[in-house]
Design an enzyme around this catalytic site. Structure first.
Site, short mmCIF file in Angstrom:
data_model
loop_
_atom_site.label_atom_id
_atom_site.label_comp_id
_atom_site.label_asym_id
_atom_site.label_seq_id
_atom_site.Cartn_x
_atom_site.Cartn_y
_atom_site.Cartn_z
N ASP A 282 -12.47 26.85 29.91
CA ASP A 282 -11.42 26.04 30.55
C ASP A 282 -10.07 26.52 30.04
O ASP A 282 -9.97 27.15 28.98
CB ASP A 282 -11.60 24.54 30.24
CG ASP A 282 -11.50 24.23 28.75
OD1 ASP A 282 -12.18 24.92 27.96
OD2 ASP A 282 -10.73 23.33 28.37
N ASP B 75 -6.64 32.87 25.61
CA ASP B 75 -7.19 31.56 25.21
C ASP B 75 -7.96 30.97 26.37
O ASP B 75 -7.41 30.22 27.15
CB ASP B 75 -6.02 30.64 24.78
CG ASP B 75 -6.51 29.27 24.32
OD1 ASP B 75 -7.72 29.13 24.08
OD2 ASP B 75 -5.68 28.36 24.22
N GLU C 166 -12.58 22.42 26.16
CA GLU C 166 -12.03 22.53 24.80
C GLU C 166 -10.60 22.02 24.76
O GLU C 166 -10.18 21.37 23.80
CB GLU C 166 -12.08 24.00 24.35
CG GLU C 166 -11.77 24.21 22.87
CD GLU C 166 -10.27 24.36 22.54
OE1 GLU C 166 -9.91 24.26 21.36
OE2 GLU C 166 -9.47 24.56 23.46
N GLU C 167 -9.84 22.32 25.80
CA GLU C 167 -8.42 21.97 25.80
C GLU C 167 -8.20 20.46 25.90
O GLU C 167 -7.10 19.97 25.67
CB GLU C 167 -7.69 22.67 26.96
CG GLU C 167 -7.77 24.19 26.91
CD GLU C 167 -7.01 24.80 25.73
OE1 GLU C 167 -6.39 24.06 24.95
OE2 GLU C 167 -7.06 26.04 25.59
N HIS D 47 -0.89 28.99 25.87
CA HIS D 47 -0.50 27.77 26.61
C HIS D 47 0.87 27.92 27.27
O HIS D 47 1.43 26.94 27.75
CB HIS D 47 -0.50 26.52 25.71
CG HIS D 47 -1.85 26.16 25.19
ND1 HIS D 47 -2.16 24.92 24.67
CD2 HIS D 47 -3.01 26.87 25.12
CE1 HIS D 47 -3.42 24.89 24.29
NE2 HIS D 47 -3.95 26.07 24.55
N ASP E 134 -15.94 31.12 16.01
CA ASP E 134 -15.19 30.59 17.15
C ASP E 134 -13.81 31.23 17.16
O ASP E 134 -13.43 31.96 16.23
CB ASP E 134 -15.07 29.05 17.01
CG ASP E 134 -14.64 28.37 18.31
OD1 ASP E 134 -14.50 29.04 19.36
OD2 ASP E 134 -14.45 27.13 18.28
N HIS F 144 -14.60 29.16 24.95
CA HIS F 144 -14.47 28.18 26.04
C HIS F 144 -13.82 28.83 27.25
O HIS F 144 -13.01 29.75 27.10
CB HIS F 144 -13.69 26.94 25.59
CG HIS F 144 -12.26 27.19 25.25
ND1 HIS F 144 -11.24 27.09 26.18
CD2 HIS F 144 -11.66 27.55 24.09
CE1 HIS F 144 -10.09 27.35 25.59
NE2 HIS F 144 -10.30 27.64 24.32
ZN LIG Z 1 -8.69 27.88 22.98
#
Ligand SMILES: [Zn+2]
Length: 439
Positions: A80, A110, A144-145, A412, A171, A78
């Site tokens: 985003d 990520d 995804e987030e 994150h 994934d 992903h």
């Molecule tokens: Zn992720």
């Protein structure tokens, strides 16, 4: 310092502010479009030789037709990212700055590293004239987030509607990490074979209205607090699921003494080890459905009785429980409230580990990394892959990076970055894995 084209492309990818948000209206979709243009310009062979279908305007699905009959493999990633707190970063979070042997920026572990790792690999294989026997799909989500409602969900629907099924899905998810957290000397590579699900419930408690000078025995807030305390004091029962049992067995076989013995015989000795496992937040979450009360609201003035008090519980459901079981369980506490389900998801199925694909994954991990112990595990967080259960039985979640437990905290968080060494491992891993699994 000269950097490889792949590293420079990762740095460029990190400069797009593709931040997702719980409301689609808050997405800066121009940034998302620019990112897709960037992929087009940067990977000409991929765009010439693979068929591109754009799902819901922002989720590219690339199809590389193979010459053989095997079911295809699907690679997910992903683009985003979660928002940043700009002031607390030591480098600008969307600069893609390359310094100290690292590439810095939101999305560097990520999950833009996966997208760029995959695109670089496919571009390279194409330039070498490689053509796979097994067909390959690459599909990139853009929310995804924020649960994948517009990206992964729609891509999975597209596959279902078109009768496209996969032998394997790969994934993000587990990584190679240092074994000391588990008391093992060698590194451990964890491959996610299942995910717990997320459900949110809102509880509303009602009490007397009026002046606070003559209060009832318990206000709506008091009733809410009693319920929260009751649930926290009586957590859901602990259970051993197959992926956790398998992981304990594998990790236990690399440990000496009683703890190794107990891990290898986790089912028989569960009564003896569960207390220790419950005392650690991480292992506790592997063994039961967990509840976290996350949002409350109540009164509006210090001297007025709140007639309503509300609390939201975020529940992570373990395989074997269903959202309905959890709703019934909340009601069984016999407190008076109204319950409303805000989000309900079933936990995923468990992918088998006795497949050829899992073996190939294991052997590629051994080749690229320093022969770590490879184990399946249960993911307590979510990935886009949970939306693909209807089009594939063998879903594996693994990102070919070596991240220590300290590095994992960067996800994150402020100052997210990836070492160039790690990114180069990704560029080594994907072509190797593709060649082995696609022939
Ligand atoms: Zn992720």
């Amino acid at each position: 310092m000269q950097y490889s084209e792949g590293v420079l492309n990762l740095s460029r990818a990190l400069q797009f502010k593709t931040v997702s948000s719980s409301d689609i209206k808050d997405f800066d979709l121009e940034e998302f479009s620019s990112f897709l243009d960037f992929l087009r310009e940067t990977y000409p062979l991929v765009h010439e030789k693979l068929e591109l279908t754009m799902i819901n305007d922002y989720s590219p699905v690339y199809y590389w037709k193979g010459s053989g009959e095997d079911l295809p493999i699907l690679f997910l990633a992903h683009y985003d990212v979660v928002p940043v707190n700009e002031g607390s970063w030591s480098v600008p979070p969307f600069s893609g700055k390359i310094e100290d042997g690292r590439v810095w920026g939101r999305g560097s572990i990520d999950d833009k590293n996966s997208i760029i790792g995959l695109m670089e690999s496919v571009e390279k294989l194409l330039s070498e004239g490689y053509s796979p026997k097994r067909s390959i799909y690459l599909a990139f989500g853009y929310d995804e987030e924020t649960l994948g409602k517009y990206g992964a969900t729609k891509i999975a629907e597209y596959f279902k509607e078109n009768g496209i099924r996969f032998d394997y899905v790969l994934d993000e998810g587990g990584v190679v990490t240092n074994g000391d957290a588990m008391g093992v000397e060698s590194d451990i590579a964890l491959i996610g074979v299942a995910e717990k699900s997320q459900c949110n419930f809102e509880f509303t408690f009602t009490g007397d209205q009026g002046h606070s000078s003559a209060p009832p025995k318990s206000t709506s807030i008091g009733k809410m607090a009693a319920f929260i305390k009751d649930v926290e004091d009586h957590p859901r029962e602990m259970r051993l699921t197959p992926p956790v049992e398998e992981m304990l067995g594998i990790v236990g076989s690399h440990k000496k003494g009683f703890s190794g013995f107990a891990m290898r015989n986790a089912r028989a000795l569960f009564f003896a080890i569960k207390k220790a496992m419950a005392s650690n937040k991480q292992t506790n979450a592997l063994l039961r459905t967990t509840v976290a009360f996350t949002i409350t609201s109540g009164g509006i003035a210090p001297n007025a009785l709140p007639d309503k008090a509300k609390v939201v519980a975020n529940v992570r459901v373990l395989q074997g429980d269903t959202p309905e079981d959890i709703e019934k369980w909340f009601k069984s506490f016999n407190h008076e409230f109204e319950i409303k389900a805000l989000a309900l998801e079933e936990p995923t199925g468990i992918s088998p580990t006795n497949t050829k694909g899992f073996e190939i994954l294991k052997s590629c991990i051994g080749e690229v990394f320093d022969n770590p112990v490879v184990s399946p595990y249960l993911m307590i967080g979510g990935t886009d892959s949970r939306h693909y259960g209807e089009v594939c039985d063998n879903i594996y979640r693994f990102m070919p990076c070596m991240l220590t437990s300290k590095d994992l905290e960067l996800m994150h968080a402020d100052d997210e970055h990836i070492t160039i060494e790690n990114f180069e491992k990704m560029l080594e891993f994907y072509p190797l894995f593709i060649k082995k699994i696609c022939g």
